[in-house]
Design a protein around this motif. Structure first.
Motif, PDB file in Angstrom:
ATOM      1  N   GLY A  25       0.800  -1.217   0.000  1.00  0.00           N
ATOM      2  CA  GLY A  25       0.000   0.000   0.000  1.00  0.00           C
ATOM      3  C   GLY A  25       0.836   1.271   0.000  1.00  0.00           C
ATOM      4  N   LEU A  26       1.872   1.312   0.827  1.00  0.00           N
ATOM      5  CA  LEU A  26       2.734   2.497   0.877  1.00  0.00           C
ATOM      6  C   LEU A  26       3.524   2.666  -0.418  1.00  0.00           C
ATOM      7  CD1 LEU A  26       4.002   2.382   4.569  1.00  0.00           C
ATOM      8  CD2 LEU A  26       2.301   3.927   3.571  1.00  0.00           C
ATOM      9  N   LEU A  27       4.015   1.560  -0.964  1.00  0.00           N
ATOM     10  CA  LEU A  27       4.699   1.625  -2.258  1.00  0.00           C
ATOM     11  C   LEU A  27       3.763   2.213  -3.302  1.00  0.00           C
ATOM     12  CD1 LEU A  27       7.031   0.964  -4.201  1.00  0.00           C
ATOM     13  CD2 LEU A  27       6.068  -1.348  -4.415  1.00  0.00           C
ATOM     14  N   SER A  28       2.525   1.742  -3.302  1.00  0.00           N
ATOM     15  CA  SER A  28       1.520   2.199  -4.250  1.00  0.00           C
ATOM     16  C   SER A  28       1.289   3.701  -4.153  1.00  0.00           C
ATOM     17  CB  SER A  28       0.219   1.450  -3.998  1.00  0.00           C
ATOM     18  OG  SER A  28      -0.804   1.985  -4.796  1.00  0.00           O
ATOM     19  N   ILE A  29       1.112   4.193  -2.964  1.00  0.00           N
ATOM     20  CA  ILE A  29       0.839   5.625  -2.764  1.00  0.00           C
ATOM     21  C   ILE A  29       1.978   6.474  -3.314  1.00  0.00           C
ATOM     22  CG2 ILE A  29       0.577   7.436  -1.014  1.00  0.00           C
ATOM     23  CD1 ILE A  29      -0.933   5.246   0.676  1.00  0.00           C
ATOM     24  N   GLY A  30       3.208   6.122  -2.949  1.00  0.00           N
ATOM     25  CA  GLY A  30       4.359   6.892  -3.425  1.00  0.00           C
ATOM     26  C   GLY A  30       4.503   6.854  -4.933  1.00  0.00           C
ATOM     27  N   ALA A  31       4.310   5.675  -5.528  1.00  0.00           N
ATOM     28  CA  ALA A  31       4.480   5.534  -6.982  1.00  0.00           C
ATOM     29  C   ALA A  31       3.346   6.200  -7.754  1.00  0.00           C
ATOM     30  CB  ALA A  31       4.587   4.055  -7.351  1.00  0.00           C
ATOM     31  N   ILE A  32       2.150   6.195  -7.198  1.00  0.00           N
ATOM     32  CA  ILE A  32       1.037   6.883  -7.871  1.00  0.00           C
ATOM     33  C   ILE A  32       1.305   8.391  -7.905  1.00  0.00           C
ATOM     34  CG2 ILE A  32      -1.392   7.544  -7.621  1.00  0.00           C
ATOM     35  CD1 ILE A  32      -1.907   4.572  -6.801  1.00  0.00           C
ATOM     36  N   PHE A  33       1.745   8.954  -6.786  1.00  0.00           N
ATOM     37  CA  PHE A  33       2.052  10.384  -6.764  1.00  0.00           C
ATOM     38  C   PHE A  33       3.254  10.709  -7.643  1.00  0.00           C
ATOM     39  CE2 PHE A  33      -0.604  10.447  -2.902  1.00  0.00           C
ATOM     40  CZ  PHE A  33      -1.408  11.528  -3.210  1.00  0.00           C
ATOM     41  N   ILE A  64       7.431   8.296 -20.220  1.00  0.00           N
ATOM     42  CA  ILE A  64       7.372   6.822 -20.218  1.00  0.00           C
ATOM     43  C   ILE A  64       7.761   6.269 -18.839  1.00  0.00           C
ATOM     44  CG2 ILE A  64       8.249   4.692 -21.264  1.00  0.00           C
ATOM     45  CD1 ILE A  64       6.339   6.354 -23.063  1.00  0.00           C
ATOM     46  N   PRO A  65       8.864   6.753 -18.224  1.00  0.00           N
ATOM     47  CA  PRO A  65       9.140   6.278 -16.851  1.00  0.00           C
ATOM     48  C   PRO A  65       7.990   6.583 -15.889  1.00  0.00           C
ATOM     49  CG  PRO A  65      11.076   7.350 -17.752  1.00  0.00           C
ATOM     50  CD  PRO A  65       9.949   7.585 -18.729  1.00  0.00           C
ATOM     51  N   GLY A  66       7.325   7.722 -16.077  1.00  0.00           N
ATOM     52  CA  GLY A  66       6.191   8.071 -15.217  1.00  0.00           C
ATOM     53  C   GLY A  66       5.026   7.113 -15.390  1.00  0.00           C
ATOM     54  N   VAL A  72       3.019   0.071 -12.913  1.00  0.00           N
ATOM     55  CA  VAL A  72       3.679  -1.128 -12.380  1.00  0.00           C
ATOM     56  C   VAL A  72       3.921  -1.038 -10.878  1.00  0.00           C
ATOM     57  CG1 VAL A  72       5.754  -2.580 -12.535  1.00  0.00           C
ATOM     58  CG2 VAL A  72       4.734  -1.647 -14.616  1.00  0.00           C
ATOM     59  N   LEU A  73       4.357   0.127 -10.401  1.00  0.00           N
ATOM     60  CA  LEU A  73       4.679   0.244  -8.976  1.00  0.00           C
ATOM     61  C   LEU A  73       3.664   1.088  -8.208  1.00  0.00           C
ATOM     62  CD1 LEU A  73       8.542   0.612  -9.293  1.00  0.00           C
ATOM     63  CD2 LEU A  73       7.242  -1.413  -8.596  1.00  0.00           C
ATOM     64  N   GLY A  74       2.615   1.542  -8.895  1.00  0.00           N
ATOM     65  CA  GLY A  74       1.555   2.301  -8.248  1.00  0.00           C
ATOM     66  C   GLY A  74       0.241   1.556  -8.243  1.00  0.00           C
ATOM     67  N   VAL A  75      -0.341   1.374  -9.418  1.00  0.00           N
ATOM     68  CA  VAL A  75      -1.651   0.733  -9.517  1.00  0.00           C
ATOM     69  C   VAL A  75      -1.590  -0.746  -9.118  1.00  0.00           C
ATOM     70  CG1 VAL A  75      -3.518   0.118 -11.101  1.00  0.00           C
ATOM     71  CG2 VAL A  75      -2.466   2.387 -11.236  1.00  0.00           C
ATOM     72  N   MET A  76      -0.591  -1.470  -9.650  1.00  0.00           N
ATOM     73  CA  MET A  76      -0.523  -2.913  -9.334  1.00  0.00           C
ATOM     74  C   MET A  76      -0.374  -3.183  -7.832  1.00  0.00           C
ATOM     75  SD  MET A  76      -1.397  -5.006 -11.555  1.00  0.00           S
ATOM     76  CE  MET A  76      -1.073  -6.447 -10.585  1.00  0.00           C
ATOM     77  N   ALA A 115       9.874  -6.340  -9.520  1.00  0.00           N
ATOM     78  CA  ALA A 115       9.711  -5.137 -10.336  1.00  0.00           C
ATOM     79  C   ALA A 115      10.396  -3.941  -9.687  1.00  0.00           C
ATOM     80  CB  ALA A 115       8.229  -4.848 -10.567  1.00  0.00           C
ATOM     81  N   LEU A 116      10.259  -3.812  -8.373  1.00  0.00           N
ATOM     82  CA  LEU A 116      10.881  -2.690  -7.661  1.00  0.00           C
ATOM     83  C   LEU A 116      12.400  -2.798  -7.716  1.00  0.00           C
ATOM     84  CD1 LEU A 116      10.670  -0.131  -6.023  1.00  0.00           C
ATOM     85  CD2 LEU A 116      10.220  -1.535  -3.984  1.00  0.00           C
ATOM     86  N   ILE A 117      12.932  -3.989  -7.519  1.00  0.00           N
ATOM     87  CA  ILE A 117      14.382  -4.188  -7.582  1.00  0.00           C
ATOM     88  C   ILE A 117      14.903  -3.856  -8.991  1.00  0.00           C
ATOM     89  CG2 ILE A 117      16.205  -5.951  -7.527  1.00  0.00           C
ATOM     90  CD1 ILE A 117      14.521  -7.258  -5.212  1.00  0.00           C
TER      91      ILE A 117
END
Length: 159
Positions: A25-33, A64-66, A72-76, A115-117
């Motif tokens: 959840g925390l990974l998601s929040i940061g990546a979405i923003f 593209i990185p955004g 990949v690291l926000g929604v998923m 994916a994060l690594i």
């Protein structure tokens, strides 16, 4: 098991299962923003990222990185966190799950760690610099995998 106010039996979520839900959840929040900011302003100015960071990358802007970061690291991870909490059925998730004895959300938790690594390793390679934030997120990816692979978490999400 607990009984709710409606008389229905509810399964308690063990501690380490909560840890993986929170990590996702925390990974998601940061990546979405972060991903959203890079999509809104592909120059990187909104998040104070100099375009020089893209010098050795295959990208001309942060668009593209955004998009990759957001999806990949926000929604998923958001979907994974919800699925680990509610155990929802997802046909595509089931088809992409090579572990027939495990719930698809558990498997996708491992995918997110990888994916994060990979994301961090690609960043470090392209910008040719390592900062503390890279080490933190690399450790976060390894941590997601470690917690996901803990025996009690595996048992919680076994079929």
């Amino acid at each position: 098991m607990r009984t709710g106010g409606d008389g229905m039996k509810r399964e308690c979520v063990p501690g380490r299962s909560w840890a993986i839900i929170i990590m996702q959840g925390l990974l998601s929040i940061g990546a979405i923003f972060g991903g959203g900011a890079l999509i809104i302003d592909p120059s990187g100015n909104l998040v104070q990222m100099p375009k020089s960071l893209l010098e050795h990358s295959p990208f001309g802007s942060f668009l593209i990185p955004g998009i990759i970061l957001l999806l990949v690291l926000g929604v998923m991870p958001a979907i994974i966190a919800i699925s680990l909490f509610r155990r929802t059925h997802w046909e595509i998730g089931e088809k992409l799950n090579p572990y027939s004895n495990q719930y698809w959300g558990w498997t996708f938790s491992l995918y997110t760690g990888f994916a994060l690594i990979i994301w961090i390793m690609a960043q470090v390679y392209w910008i040719q610099h390592v900062s503390v934030i890279h080490l933190v997120y690399f450790a976060w990816g390894v941590g997601i995998q470690i917690v996901t692979l803990m025996p009690d978490v595996q048992r919680r999400y076994a079929r």
